[in-house]
Scaffold this motif. Sequence first.
Motif, PDB file in Angstrom:
ATOM      1  N   ALA A  28       0.647  -1.214   0.004  1.00 46.52           N
ATOM      2  CA  ALA A  28      -0.159   0.036  -0.087  1.00 46.52           C
ATOM      3  C   ALA A  28       0.945   1.296   0.059  1.00 46.52           C
ATOM      4  O   ALA A  28       0.624   2.338  -0.547  1.00 46.52           O
ATOM      5  CB  ALA A  28      -0.910  -0.053   1.020  1.00 46.52           C
ATOM      6  N   ALA A  29       2.008   1.262   0.778  1.00 46.84           N
ATOM      7  CA  ALA A  29       2.830   2.420   0.826  1.00 46.84           C
ATOM      8  C   ALA A  29       3.717   2.572  -0.465  1.00 46.84           C
ATOM      9  O   ALA A  29       3.689   3.610  -0.970  1.00 46.84           O
ATOM     10  CB  ALA A  29       3.891   2.183   1.981  1.00 46.84           C
ATOM     11  N   ALA A  30       3.938   1.586  -1.020  1.00 47.98           N
ATOM     12  CA  ALA A  30       4.804   1.659  -2.557  1.00 47.98           C
ATOM     13  C   ALA A  30       3.712   2.062  -3.579  1.00 47.98           C
ATOM     14  O   ALA A  30       4.024   2.807  -4.330  1.00 47.98           O
ATOM     15  CB  ALA A  30       5.220   0.420  -2.789  1.00 47.98           C
ATOM     16  N   GLU A  31       2.592   1.656  -3.587  1.00 51.08           N
ATOM     17  CA  GLU A  31       1.525   2.236  -4.510  1.00 51.08           C
ATOM     18  C   GLU A  31       1.107   3.610  -4.215  1.00 51.08           C
ATOM     19  O   GLU A  31       1.167   4.314  -5.164  1.00 51.08           O
ATOM     20  CB  GLU A  31       0.421   1.252  -4.417  1.00 51.08           C
ATOM     21  N   ALA A  32       1.084   4.023  -2.781  1.00 52.81           N
ATOM     22  CA  ALA A  32       0.969   5.422  -2.791  1.00 52.81           C
ATOM     23  C   ALA A  32       1.877   6.158  -3.088  1.00 52.81           C
ATOM     24  O   ALA A  32       1.675   7.245  -3.801  1.00 52.81           O
ATOM     25  CB  ALA A  32       0.568   5.703  -1.251  1.00 52.81           C
ATOM     26  N   GLU A  33       3.135   5.918  -3.084  1.00 53.83           N
ATOM     27  CA  GLU A  33       4.264   6.725  -3.572  1.00 53.83           C
ATOM     28  C   GLU A  33       4.295   6.835  -4.940  1.00 53.83           C
ATOM     29  O   GLU A  33       4.607   7.528  -5.737  1.00 53.83           O
ATOM     30  CB  GLU A  33       5.620   6.041  -2.934  1.00 53.83           C
ATOM     31  N   LEU A  34       4.070   5.395  -5.517  1.00 52.27           N
ATOM     32  CA  LEU A  34       4.087   5.470  -7.107  1.00 52.27           C
ATOM     33  C   LEU A  34       2.810   6.282  -7.687  1.00 52.27           C
ATOM     34  O   LEU A  34       3.222   6.699  -8.757  1.00 52.27           O
ATOM     35  CB  LEU A  34       3.801   3.828  -7.671  1.00 52.27           C
ATOM     36  N   TYR A  35       1.754   6.225  -7.131  1.00 50.04           N
ATOM     37  CA  TYR A  35       0.760   7.079  -7.683  1.00 50.04           C
ATOM     38  C   TYR A  35       0.354   8.342  -7.257  1.00 50.04           C
ATOM     39  O   TYR A  35      -0.588   8.772  -7.294  1.00 50.04           O
ATOM     40  CB  TYR A  35      -0.714   6.292  -7.910  1.00 50.04           C
ATOM     41  N   ASP A  36       1.361   8.948  -6.497  1.00 49.38           N
ATOM     42  CA  ASP A  36       1.240  10.168  -5.986  1.00 49.38           C
ATOM     43  C   ASP A  36       1.119  11.299  -7.086  1.00 49.38           C
ATOM     44  O   ASP A  36       2.339  11.645  -7.685  1.00 49.38           O
ATOM     45  CB  ASP A  36       2.356  10.401  -4.908  1.00 49.38           C
ATOM     46  N   GLU A  37       0.346  11.927  -7.233  1.00 51.62           N
ATOM     47  CA  GLU A  37       0.056  12.915  -8.448  1.00 51.62           C
ATOM     48  C   GLU A  37       1.065  13.803  -8.160  1.00 51.62           C
ATOM     49  O   GLU A  37       1.686  14.246  -9.406  1.00 51.62           O
ATOM     50  CB  GLU A  37      -1.438  13.489  -8.617  1.00 51.62           C
ATOM     51  N   GLY A  38       1.384  14.631  -7.166  1.00 51.66           N
ATOM     52  CA  GLY A  38       2.347  15.551  -6.990  1.00 51.66           C
ATOM     53  C   GLY A  38       3.605  15.108  -7.323  1.00 51.66           C
ATOM     54  O   GLY A  38       4.598  15.755  -7.917  1.00 51.66           O
ATOM     55  N   ARG A  39       3.985  14.196  -6.918  1.00 55.05           N
ATOM     56  CA  ARG A  39       5.480  13.355  -7.284  1.00 55.05           C
ATOM     57  C   ARG A  39       5.486  13.163  -8.468  1.00 55.05           C
ATOM     58  O   ARG A  39       6.571  13.424  -9.376  1.00 55.05           O
ATOM     59  CB  ARG A  39       5.537  11.861  -6.508  1.00 55.05           C
ATOM     60  N   ILE A  40       4.558  12.865  -9.364  1.00 57.87           N
ATOM     61  CA  ILE A  40       4.386  12.583 -10.936  1.00 57.87           C
ATOM     62  C   ILE A  40       4.556  13.747 -11.561  1.00 57.87           C
ATOM     63  O   ILE A  40       5.469  13.752 -12.599  1.00 57.87           O
ATOM     64  CB  ILE A  40       3.357  11.732 -11.513  1.00 57.87           C
ATOM     65  N   VAL A  41       3.880  14.785 -11.294  1.00 58.62           N
ATOM     66  CA  VAL A  41       4.101  16.275 -12.032  1.00 58.62           C
ATOM     67  C   VAL A  41       5.559  16.711 -11.759  1.00 58.62           C
ATOM     68  O   VAL A  41       6.090  17.215 -12.756  1.00 58.62           O
ATOM     69  CB  VAL A  41       2.954  17.074 -11.559  1.00 58.62           C
TER      70      VAL A  41
END
Length: 86
Positions: A28-41
Motif C-alpha cells: 500500500a505504501a509503495a502504491e501510494a508513492e508510485l501513484y502520488d500525483e504531485g510526485r509524478i508532476v
Amino acid sequence: MGLIGSLLTLPVTGPARAGFWVVDQVVAAAEAELYDEGRIVAELRALAAEADAGRITEEEHAAAEEVLLERLMEARARRAHSQETP
C-alpha cells in the motif's frame, strides 16, 4: 472454527497473519508513492528541465514522458475510483 479453535491455532496462524499484514502495508505504501500525483508532476517537470538543458535526447524525453503520463492517468483513475466507493 470457533473461538477455542482460533485460540489453539493462534501460535501458528498469528505470525502468518502478521506477515501478510506487513506485506499489505508495504504494498500500500509503495502504491501510494508510485501513484502520488504531485510526485509524478514533479518528475515531469524535472524531465522537461533535463531535456531543456540538453542532458537527455528528445527520444529519451519522449519515452520517459510517456511512462510518466500513463502513471498520472492511472493515478487519477485510482483517485476517482476511490472517491466513488464509500
